[in-house]
Design a protein around this motif. Sequence first.
Motif, PDB file in Angstrom:
ATOM      1  N   VAL A 293       0.833  -1.206   0.000  1.00 37.25           N
ATOM      2  CA  VAL A 293       0.000   0.000   0.000  1.00 37.25           C
ATOM      3  C   VAL A 293       0.864   1.251   0.000  1.00 37.25           C
ATOM      4  O   VAL A 293       0.642   2.199  -0.780  1.00 37.25           O
ATOM      5  N   HIS A 294       1.876   1.279   0.852  1.00 37.78           N
ATOM      6  CA  HIS A 294       2.751   2.452   0.919  1.00 37.78           C
ATOM      7  C   HIS A 294       3.513   2.650  -0.394  1.00 37.78           C
ATOM      8  O   HIS A 294       3.672   3.784  -0.870  1.00 37.78           O
ATOM      9  N   ALA A 295       3.963   1.552  -0.989  1.00 35.29           N
ATOM     10  CA  ALA A 295       4.686   1.662  -2.264  1.00 35.29           C
ATOM     11  C   ALA A 295       3.786   2.231  -3.349  1.00 35.29           C
ATOM     12  O   ALA A 295       4.202   3.095  -4.143  1.00 35.29           O
ATOM     13  N   ALA A 296       2.533   1.782  -3.382  1.00 30.34           N
ATOM     14  CA  ALA A 296       1.603   2.296  -4.389  1.00 30.34           C
ATOM     15  C   ALA A 296       1.329   3.774  -4.181  1.00 30.34           C
ATOM     16  O   ALA A 296       1.213   4.546  -5.150  1.00 30.34           O
TER      17      ALA A 296
ATOM     18  N   SER B  78      -6.249   0.615  -5.680  1.00 30.47           N
ATOM     19  CA  SER B  78      -7.418  -0.264  -5.754  1.00 30.47           C
ATOM     20  C   SER B  78      -7.026  -1.673  -6.170  1.00 30.47           C
ATOM     21  O   SER B  78      -7.574  -2.667  -5.665  1.00 30.47           O
ATOM     22  N   GLN B  79      -6.055  -1.781  -7.069  1.00 26.27           N
ATOM     23  CA  GLN B  79      -5.588  -3.085  -7.516  1.00 26.27           C
ATOM     24  C   GLN B  79      -4.929  -3.847  -6.366  1.00 26.27           C
ATOM     25  O   GLN B  79      -5.150  -5.055  -6.175  1.00 26.27           O
ATOM     26  N   VAL B  80      -4.115  -3.144  -5.588  1.00 26.18           N
ATOM     27  CA  VAL B  80      -3.444  -3.764  -4.437  1.00 26.18           C
ATOM     28  C   VAL B  80      -4.487  -4.289  -3.445  1.00 26.18           C
ATOM     29  O   VAL B  80      -4.373  -5.409  -2.928  1.00 26.18           O
ATOM     30  N   LEU B  81      -5.528  -3.477  -3.166  1.00 24.33           N
ATOM     31  CA  LEU B  81      -6.574  -3.893  -2.234  1.00 24.33           C
ATOM     32  C   LEU B  81      -7.300  -5.125  -2.759  1.00 24.33           C
ATOM     33  O   LEU B  81      -7.553  -6.082  -2.023  1.00 24.33           O
TER      34      LEU B  81
ATOM     35  N   CYS C  81      -9.907   4.983  -3.187  1.00 20.64           N
ATOM     36  CA  CYS C  81      -9.616   3.653  -3.708  1.00 20.64           C
ATOM     37  C   CYS C  81     -10.652   2.677  -3.198  1.00 20.64           C
ATOM     38  O   CYS C  81     -11.393   2.963  -2.258  1.00 20.64           O
ATOM     39  N   GLY C  82     -10.699   1.510  -3.787  1.00 21.80           N
ATOM     40  CA  GLY C  82     -11.640   0.492  -3.355  1.00 21.80           C
ATOM     41  C   GLY C  82     -11.833  -0.577  -4.409  1.00 21.80           C
ATOM     42  O   GLY C  82     -11.326  -0.472  -5.529  1.00 21.80           O
ATOM     43  N   PHE C  83     -12.576  -1.615  -4.026  1.00 21.32           N
ATOM     44  CA  PHE C  83     -12.861  -2.695  -4.972  1.00 21.32           C
ATOM     45  C   PHE C  83     -14.153  -3.377  -4.560  1.00 21.32           C
ATOM     46  O   PHE C  83     -14.610  -3.263  -3.412  1.00 21.32           O
ATOM     47  N   GLY C  84     -14.763  -4.084  -5.493  1.00 19.32           N
ATOM     48  CA  GLY C  84     -15.972  -4.832  -5.233  1.00 19.32           C
ATOM     49  C   GLY C  84     -15.765  -6.306  -5.476  1.00 19.32           C
ATOM     50  O   GLY C  84     -14.694  -6.739  -5.933  1.00 19.32           O
TER      51      GLY C  84
ATOM     52  N   LEU D  59      -4.750   8.384   3.739  1.00 24.92           N
ATOM     53  CA  LEU D  59      -5.461   9.649   3.567  1.00 24.92           C
ATOM     54  C   LEU D  59      -4.573  10.829   3.923  1.00 24.92           C
ATOM     55  O   LEU D  59      -4.646  11.894   3.295  1.00 24.92           O
ATOM     56  N   GLY D  60      -3.711  10.657   4.934  1.00 29.33           N
ATOM     57  CA  GLY D  60      -2.783  11.728   5.289  1.00 29.33           C
ATOM     58  C   GLY D  60      -1.814  12.023   4.165  1.00 29.33           C
ATOM     59  O   GLY D  60      -1.545  13.183   3.832  1.00 29.33           O
ATOM     60  N   LEU D  61      -1.280  10.956   3.532  1.00 27.88           N
ATOM     61  CA  LEU D  61      -0.361  11.139   2.411  1.00 27.88           C
ATOM     62  C   LEU D  61      -1.085  11.746   1.208  1.00 27.88           C
ATOM     63  O   LEU D  61      -0.529  12.568   0.480  1.00 27.88           O
ATOM     64  N   SER D  62      -2.341  11.350   1.027  1.00 27.01           N
ATOM     65  CA  SER D  62      -3.116  11.890  -0.087  1.00 27.01           C
ATOM     66  C   SER D  62      -3.325  13.390   0.083  1.00 27.01           C
ATOM     67  O   SER D  62      -3.237  14.161  -0.875  1.00 27.01           O
TER      68      SER D  62
END
Length: 572
Positions: free
Chosen positions: A450-453, A462-465, A496-499, A566-569
């Motif tokens: 997650v951090h790398a992405a 989203s892909q990582v999740l 980000c997210g996924f279903g 969210l902080g990094l965003s």
Amino acid sequence: MTEPRTNRAHAPIHALLIDSLDDEHEVSVVRGALAAMRDGSSTLLCIAGGALGHADPDQASRNFAFDLLRSDGVRGGVVLSSAIGNSIGPVRLVEWLTRFAGIPLCSAGVTLAGYPSVRVDNAAGIREGVRHLVQVHGKRAIGFIRGPAASAEAEERLEAYRAGLRAEGIEPDDRHVVDGDFEKASGVQAVKILFDQRRASVHTLDALFAANDYMAIGALEELLRRGIQVPEQIAVVGFDDVDSARNARPALTTIRQPAEPLGRAAIALLRNLCDGRASDATELLATELVVRRSCGCVATDLASAAGAQFAFTSVGVETAFVQRRQIMTAELARAAHGTLGGAGTAWESRLIEALLSDLRGEGFGRFSSKLRQMLQGVEHSGGDASAAPEVIAALRRQALPCVTGDPVARDRLEEALHDGQLVAASLVAEVAVARIQRSSTRFRSFARRVHAAMFRDPGQLSQVLAETLPSFGIEACLVAELSAANDPLGDGRILCGFGPSGQRATNERCVLRALGVHPMLENTSRSFFLLPIALGGKPTGILLLSTATIDGRMLEDLRDLFGTVLGLSTLG
């Protein structure tokens, strides 16, 4: 068990408002609520929004999520009042709930004026604990670690402690009552206050009762750090019976609060309320004393058994076992709490037969060998073997009366069960360590991805999740950022997210109050967790997860991880 799927756009939502998923008692209540939802067609939305009036600004600023109870599709809600109202009390909690006028609500844990409620009989549980300490163990100087002064539950337990002492002819001593806040650290601090400031000693204090298990465990650790032996010098009793209680050293005697039944009953009450069938009466659930080592019960089992009157005291050991077989089997199943299914059918009878084989002298070690085999079966099936020590303790209590007239059988029983406890403790510890290590390794690997992405290509989040979170039992996830900290029901942005069907969220605008019915959440299990995220004392975002299982600490770790995202965003 496979969860039924539902179209999120049409399924009614019942919300459960709690403090945190870090608390084992609250997680058990959630499990009960989830179980109650499985036999219906509605969805459970669990909102872990923190305690109202919390002293920590970041914790308090999570309260904004409760306003999402007014979200699209929410039909009604259960308020875990014993958790989210601890810091403000029932009167102020009722005032706060007026913001949800028009939405059917009921209370779980504390009786709230004007709301249907279901709660636990705290007073009876505390009185039973006091009576046990006095009548069984001869304790007279019993200290008490109370909960927050604003908590109705904590005050009820404190008053029951005083009433319990008076019922035993003991006048309460306020010097033995210490403030606490239901957290483990306050149990540690309570022992320091008693022994360092108030000059208590093992000669002036012979038992310590805590208003919840976390404080009792903190007190245990501090007593042992000081070289004070529990229960030999001071007995310790808690309240709740969280999983940590049986794993404490020594295992904690406690008052079992029916947490899962509380969750189930609250959902049933809410359904009746939504259908216009709710009663104004408060439903009261019974508690239960669970005796373990910390009060001294293991050491007194033989004496208690010898003094007990049983119809078969003059018959042989095997006949006594036959006469008591049905009770033994029921007590073993009860002690297991349904967690040992992986041991196979009729595991209780097989364990009793292995013990009898040891008592006959047919080759010692059959009991411990059978126990290890059964627990390994539980482990391999993905079950939970942590109840094994409690099962052995229950077997000991039931078997001791059968051997009181036969010294050889009694010695063999003690040796077999002692070896069994060592086997169980060793295997449970090994499994727990292995699971923690596996889970920790997997989570650290996920967090690194997650951090790398975030630094290389935020569009890949989203892909990582989607590639990783399903292995944690999460089938859908949305991470949304608030557009304005003071408008949690307004606009936001899905970061980000996924279903469950391969969908990936893109950087899109959203309406936060409609997040629970987002199309990406369709065709998922009927259980959702909404975890608000706050940074620097300000509401920042929302983590919404669909999962059929609940691992509270893992979900809280995800909340922390996405807080960093969210902080990094924001910095970006």
